[in-house]
Design a protein around this motif. Structure first.
Motif, mmCIF file in Angstrom:
data_model
loop_
_atom_site.group_PDB
_atom_site.id
_atom_site.type_symbol
_atom_site.label_atom_id
_atom_site.label_comp_id
_atom_site.label_asym_id
_atom_site.label_seq_id
_atom_site.Cartn_x
_atom_site.Cartn_y
_atom_site.Cartn_z
ATOM 1 N N ARG A 144 0.839 -1.199 0.000
ATOM 2 C CA ARG A 144 0.000 0.000 0.000
ATOM 3 C C ARG A 144 0.873 1.246 0.000
ATOM 4 N NH1 ARG A 144 -5.166 -2.111 1.365
ATOM 5 N NH2 ARG A 144 -4.990 -4.064 2.503
ATOM 6 N N ASP A 145 0.332 2.334 -0.562
ATOM 7 C CA ASP A 145 1.033 3.617 -0.523
ATOM 8 C C ASP A 145 0.404 4.496 0.559
ATOM 9 O OD1 ASP A 145 -1.313 4.648 -1.638
ATOM 10 O OD2 ASP A 145 -0.387 5.208 -3.538
ATOM 11 N N ASP A 146 0.885 5.721 0.709
ATOM 12 C CA ASP A 146 0.384 6.624 1.748
ATOM 13 C C ASP A 146 -1.069 7.031 1.540
ATOM 14 O OD1 ASP A 146 2.779 6.546 3.114
ATOM 15 O OD2 ASP A 146 3.569 8.358 2.161
ATOM 16 N N ASP A 147 -1.581 6.886 0.319
ATOM 17 C CA ASP A 147 -2.971 7.230 0.019
ATOM 18 C C ASP A 147 -3.915 6.046 0.187
ATOM 19 O OD1 ASP A 147 -2.238 9.870 -0.632
ATOM 20 O OD2 ASP A 147 -1.731 9.270 -2.684
ATOM 21 N N GLN A 167 4.533 -1.509 3.077
ATOM 22 C CA GLN A 167 4.317 -0.090 2.837
ATOM 23 C C GLN A 167 5.347 0.416 1.835
ATOM 24 O OE1 GLN A 167 1.796 1.757 4.169
ATOM 25 N NE2 GLN A 167 2.460 3.469 2.901
ATOM 26 N N VAL A 193 7.965 2.701 0.171
ATOM 27 C CA VAL A 193 8.974 3.626 0.679
ATOM 28 C C VAL A 193 9.560 4.330 -0.537
ATOM 29 C CG1 VAL A 193 11.166 3.834 1.907
ATOM 30 C CG2 VAL A 193 9.530 2.076 2.591
#
Length: 152
Positions: A37-40, A109, A111
């Motif tokens: 997953r990304d930050d969004d 996650q 990076v």
């Protein structure tokens, strides 16, 4: 007889015991999947060249190599298939009972940069998807990993 076997077991202590155990037990491949997953909150999906055409979309997946920690398999596979860097997170799935393999999945996650550079030998396409707009051709078990329901 049991006492003789126990005495012999104590005598061959160390590396010889490990060899005997290795010969006597089943061997498994370990398939490792990353729910990246990304930050969004988007999830990374790949369209795999060698998967059936009607279900080519799936999560980054590969087999652990000898001596590799399974969480690091996710890091390696994502890097090999997309050029992206990830940090492994929680173990979210473990399934055994197959004849020759065990399946494991970790959250991961993103990076750094979110632009994939695919390995076109294995991967046809890589895209980030919102959970509510996953492709129809997504593997059912991978959809379940993404949404947090229990894979069969």
């Amino acid at each position: 007889m049991k006492r003789i076997i126990a005495r012999l077991w104590r005598i061959i202590r160390g590396p010889m015991q490990w060899r005997v155990l290795w010969l006597a037990h089943s061997k498994f491949m370990v398939g490792v999947t990353g729910v990246v997953r990304d930050d969004d909150g988007r999830v990374l999906l790949l369209r795999h060249r060698m998967w059936p055409p009607e279900r080519q979309w799936g999560l980054p997946t590969g087999y652990a190599v000898k001596g590799e920690e399974f969480a690091q398999t996710v890091v390696r596979e994502v890097r090999e298939e997309t050029g992206l860097e990830v940090k492994p997170g929680a173990l979210v799935h473990l399934k055994s009972g197959y004849k020759l393999r065990v399946e494991i999945a970790y959250e991961a996650q993103l990076v750094g940069d979110a632009t994939p550079r695919i390995d076109s030998f294995e991967i046809l396409e890589a895209k980030w998807f919102l959970v509510d707009s996953l492709p129809e051709e997504l593997q059912d078990s991978h959809r379940q990993l993404i949404t947090g329901s229990t894979p069969e």
